[in-house]
Enzyme design. Sequence first.
Site, PDB file in Angstrom:
ATOM      1  N   CYS A  35       0.937  -1.144  -0.146  1.00 50.43           N
ATOM      2  CA  CYS A  35      -0.158   0.103  -0.018  1.00 50.43           C
ATOM      3  C   CYS A  35       0.711   1.351   0.118  1.00 50.43           C
ATOM      4  CB  CYS A  35      -0.964  -0.216   1.370  1.00 50.43           C
ATOM      5  SG  CYS A  35      -0.155   0.110   2.990  1.00 50.43           S
ATOM      6  N   CYS A 104      -2.742  -2.988   8.458  1.00 44.53           N
ATOM      7  CA  CYS A 104      -2.419  -1.958   9.143  1.00 44.53           C
ATOM      8  C   CYS A 104      -1.857  -1.749  10.562  1.00 44.53           C
ATOM      9  CB  CYS A 104      -3.505  -0.740   8.885  1.00 44.53           C
ATOM     10  SG  CYS A 104      -4.390  -0.951   7.415  1.00 44.53           S
TER      11      CYS A 104
HETATM   12 FE1  FES Z   1      -1.646   0.488   4.201  1.00 43.15          FE
HETATM   13 FE2  FES Z   1      -3.321   0.606   5.989  1.00 43.15          FE
HETATM   14  S1  FES Z   1      -3.735   0.490   3.835  1.00 43.15           S
HETATM   15  S2  FES Z   1      -1.169   0.574   6.369  1.00 43.15           S
END
Ligand code: FES
Length: 124
Positions: A35, A104
């Site tokens: 991400c 996360c």
């Molecule tokens: Fe990357 Fe939450 S989407 S840490």
Amino acid sequence: MALYSEKVMDHFLHPRNVGVIEDANAIGEVGNAKCGDIMKMYLKIENDIIRDVKFETFGCGSAIASSSMATEMIKGKPVSEAMKLTNQAVTEALDGLPAHKIHCSVLAEEAIQSALEDYRKRQA
Ligand code: FES
């Protein structure tokens, strides 16, 4: 049912311990390659007690809420206790996260472990 618990929303909207500790003696930084989110953790440790902790998270709301909760959970605690903090404990303290957001909370655990590793290296 709401996707996020009230606690997640509270810590996302009013994150605790955001910022930098200028004289930190332990700093950890981790990222999630998928991400692209990044988390930096600053600790001020005295006599093996975490006197202060601050974080900077460039990431999603769950990452911000997780880092905020994680800092609250280790503040004032001995290093040995902080080493045992898991992402499951952070998630539980937040009253849960959606399954696709569990990673996360892993970032928060890893950021703290990375800072504690830095502390150990500086002690050696
Ligand atoms: Fe990357 Fe939450 S989407 S840490």
